[in-house]
Design an enzyme around this catalytic site. Sequence first.
Site, PDB file in Angstrom:
ATOM      1  N   ASP A  42       0.848  -1.192   0.000  1.00 33.67           N
ATOM      2  CA  ASP A  42       0.000   0.000   0.000  1.00 33.67           C
ATOM      3  C   ASP A  42       0.882   1.240   0.000  1.00 33.67           C
ATOM      4  OD1 ASP A  42      -2.579   1.127  -0.035  1.00 33.67           O
ATOM      5  OD2 ASP A  42      -2.421   1.656   2.069  1.00 33.67           O
ATOM      6  N   TYR A  85       1.219   5.734  -0.411  1.00 35.01           N
ATOM      7  CA  TYR A  85       0.880   6.926   0.369  1.00 35.01           C
ATOM      8  C   TYR A  85       1.013   8.100  -0.598  1.00 35.01           C
ATOM      9  CZ  TYR A  85       1.375   9.726   4.769  1.00 35.01           C
ATOM     10  OH  TYR A  85       1.219  10.588   5.842  1.00 35.01           O
ATOM     11  N   HIS A 145      -3.513  14.085   1.488  1.00 40.70           N
ATOM     12  CA  HIS A 145      -3.616  13.183   2.640  1.00 40.70           C
ATOM     13  C   HIS A 145      -2.345  13.217   3.474  1.00 40.70           C
ATOM     14  CE1 HIS A 145      -4.487   9.695   5.087  1.00 40.70           C
ATOM     15  NE2 HIS A 145      -3.390   9.085   4.641  1.00 40.70           N
ATOM     16  N   ARG A 165       2.425  16.009  13.429  1.00 44.03           N
ATOM     17  CA  ARG A 165       3.643  16.805  13.627  1.00 44.03           C
ATOM     18  C   ARG A 165       3.303  18.281  13.459  1.00 44.03           C
ATOM     19  NH1 ARG A 165       4.831  12.862  10.040  1.00 44.03           N
ATOM     20  NH2 ARG A 165       4.866  14.374   8.320  1.00 44.03           N
ATOM     21  N   GLU A 170      -9.659   3.849   4.792  1.00 48.85           N
ATOM     22  CA  GLU A 170      -8.879   4.593   3.819  1.00 48.85           C
ATOM     23  C   GLU A 170      -9.460   4.285   2.446  1.00 48.85           C
ATOM     24  OE1 GLU A 170      -4.590   5.213   6.003  1.00 48.85           O
ATOM     25  OE2 GLU A 170      -4.702   3.776   4.341  1.00 48.85           O
ATOM     26  N   GLU A 177      -9.397   4.099  -1.312  1.00 52.33           N
ATOM     27  CA  GLU A 177      -8.275   3.980  -2.240  1.00 52.33           C
ATOM     28  C   GLU A 177      -8.698   3.301  -3.538  1.00 52.33           C
ATOM     29  OE1 GLU A 177      -4.767   2.215  -0.629  1.00 52.33           O
ATOM     30  OE2 GLU A 177      -5.214   2.812   1.445  1.00 52.33           O
ATOM     31  N   ASP A 234      -8.553   0.251   2.872  1.00 55.28           N
ATOM     32  CA  ASP A 234      -7.501  -0.232   3.764  1.00 55.28           C
ATOM     33  C   ASP A 234      -7.889   0.132   5.203  1.00 55.28           C
ATOM     34  OD1 ASP A 234      -5.045  -1.494   4.281  1.00 55.28           O
ATOM     35  OD2 ASP A 234      -4.020   0.427   4.404  1.00 55.28           O
ATOM     36  N   ARG A 256      -6.147   3.278  14.047  1.00 56.95           N
ATOM     37  CA  ARG A 256      -5.213   4.393  14.203  1.00 56.95           C
ATOM     38  C   ARG A 256      -4.469   4.368  15.542  1.00 56.95           C
ATOM     39  NH1 ARG A 256      -4.492   5.727   9.033  1.00 56.95           N
ATOM     40  NH2 ARG A 256      -6.402   6.496   8.035  1.00 56.95           N
ATOM     41  N   GLN A 271      -1.864   1.602  15.264  1.00 54.74           N
ATOM     42  CA  GLN A 271      -0.866   2.075  14.302  1.00 54.74           C
ATOM     43  C   GLN A 271       0.061   3.121  14.916  1.00 54.74           C
ATOM     44  OE1 GLN A 271      -2.646   3.863  10.837  1.00 54.74           O
ATOM     45  NE2 GLN A 271      -0.708   4.530   9.980  1.00 54.74           N
ATOM     46  N   TYR A 303       4.146   2.138  14.881  1.00 55.41           N
ATOM     47  CA  TYR A 303       4.783   2.418  13.601  1.00 55.41           C
ATOM     48  C   TYR A 303       6.110   3.166  13.709  1.00 55.41           C
ATOM     49  CZ  TYR A 303       3.811   7.436  12.889  1.00 55.41           C
ATOM     50  OH  TYR A 303       3.801   8.800  12.953  1.00 55.41           O
ATOM     51  N   LYS A 343      -2.868  -2.332  10.459  1.00 58.05           N
ATOM     52  CA  LYS A 343      -3.331  -2.419   9.075  1.00 58.05           C
ATOM     53  C   LYS A 343      -3.636  -3.840   8.626  1.00 58.05           C
ATOM     54  CE  LYS A 343      -2.440   1.923   7.554  1.00 58.05           C
ATOM     55  NZ  LYS A 343      -3.353   2.768   6.762  1.00 58.05           N
ATOM     56  N   THR A 398      -8.267  -5.765   4.592  1.00 54.28           N
ATOM     57  CA  THR A 398      -8.287  -4.854   3.455  1.00 54.28           C
ATOM     58  C   THR A 398      -9.379  -5.351   2.521  1.00 54.28           C
ATOM     59  OG1 THR A 398      -5.907  -4.438   3.621  1.00 54.28           O
ATOM     60  CG2 THR A 398      -6.974  -3.907   1.523  1.00 54.28           C
ATOM     61  N   THR A 434      -4.552   6.483   0.742  1.00 55.34           N
ATOM     62  CA  THR A 434      -5.777   7.264   0.894  1.00 55.34           C
ATOM     63  C   THR A 434      -5.865   8.366  -0.156  1.00 55.34           C
ATOM     64  OG1 THR A 434      -5.701   6.873   3.274  1.00 55.34           O
ATOM     65  CG2 THR A 434      -7.144   8.628   2.506  1.00 55.34           C
ATOM     66  N   GLU A 450      -8.999  12.249   8.869  1.00 58.51           N
ATOM     67  CA  GLU A 450      -8.955  13.601   8.313  1.00 58.51           C
ATOM     68  C   GLU A 450     -10.298  14.309   8.426  1.00 58.51           C
ATOM     69  OE1 GLU A 450      -6.556  13.631   4.374  1.00 58.51           O
ATOM     70  OE2 GLU A 450      -7.271  11.574   4.688  1.00 58.51           O
TER      71      GLU A 450
END
Length: 389
Positions: free
Chosen positions: A106, A108, A113, A122, A177, A179, A211, A215, A218, A222, A231, A235, A323, A337
Amino acid sequence: MTVLDIPAGSPFGVENLPYGVFSAGDGSPRVGVRVGEHVLDLSIALGDAVFAEPTLNAFMAQGYDRWVEVRTRLQTLVTGEVPAEAVHAVADVKLHLPVDVADYVDFYASEHHASNVGRLFRPDAEPLLPNWKHLPVGYHGRSGTVYVSGTDVVRPSGQRKGEDGPVFGPSTRLDIEAELGFIVGAGTPANTPVSPDDFPRHVFGAVLLNDWSARDIQAWEYVPLGPNLGKSFATSVSPWVVPVLALAGARVPLPGQTSPEPLPYLRESSPWGLDITLSVEWNGQEVARPPYREMYWSPAQMLAHLTVNGASARTGDLYGSGTISGADPAERGSFLELSWGGRDPLTVNGESRTFLQDGDEVTITGAATTSGGAKLGFGEVRGRILPAR
């Protein structure tokens, strides 16, 4: 013999002809093509045993020239008479996972996104990490938990960050997600990189893909590597595979990549941006319309990046776009989001919601628009959340 009824403007007309695997009554799974509101049994209509297989893999492995030949025959066949015993109503058949999935990766690839996630996680740093505009970032998932639309999704359990250290239990921030997924038809041996311009000779078609993402699991796992248990539990993909041969008519320019210019192995002589719009429904209410045409990295560049280090591509490999999100808040393809990390709840059927609750059902639909104005339907990918076990 009979004549198929193809309504004017149908998203499943002769410009599309998506492939799938179906069974009728007590019959075994076999390959069909969707025409309007019918499924045409190709093992009967074309008299070829490769279409009596329970997946598309054997047909896909025959390669590009064979894909072109069959599509040309079908476009002629469905506008004339077909064997009556080969025709089934879509409502009367069971749809199966269309391919035996070899590997699953998968990506990104949406700048919108990735920027939104960067701002959420961040807030005091640049939204995009330094490598993001230089390569299609991705992670390797699990092929064994790719399910066909309509398969229920059990809420996953795992470690999450607690106030006093890690805790174990069901995810409380279960997300989606929205996709597209791309399916490799003609594989390559190891140490044989695929150039972006060779994409249509290797990728057979595209599906809608969800997907599912935990969260909270994750977020804890991660760093410093990548997503794993957050994840790998599920799927979902749509049962209809829209051929890349059909999608060629929906190509559009990519929206960026002028500064910085991609490295030579990622450059396309004619970019594979695609004019595809998705719709995300949460318990029957539309909450977003993500536009694939705004994706930064193309599926051709993703395949080139997958294989540039010497990795092989195999028939049945599936890779996701990541996504799909647009610039407008109503175009965001995840609940992370849409609710801005849970800070701004959505109103869904009169209820205030952030992440998925048990019993919720998510349905993603989508269609491409060709340069001639035709709509190419993908059908739907749907899943309902069951309680953790």
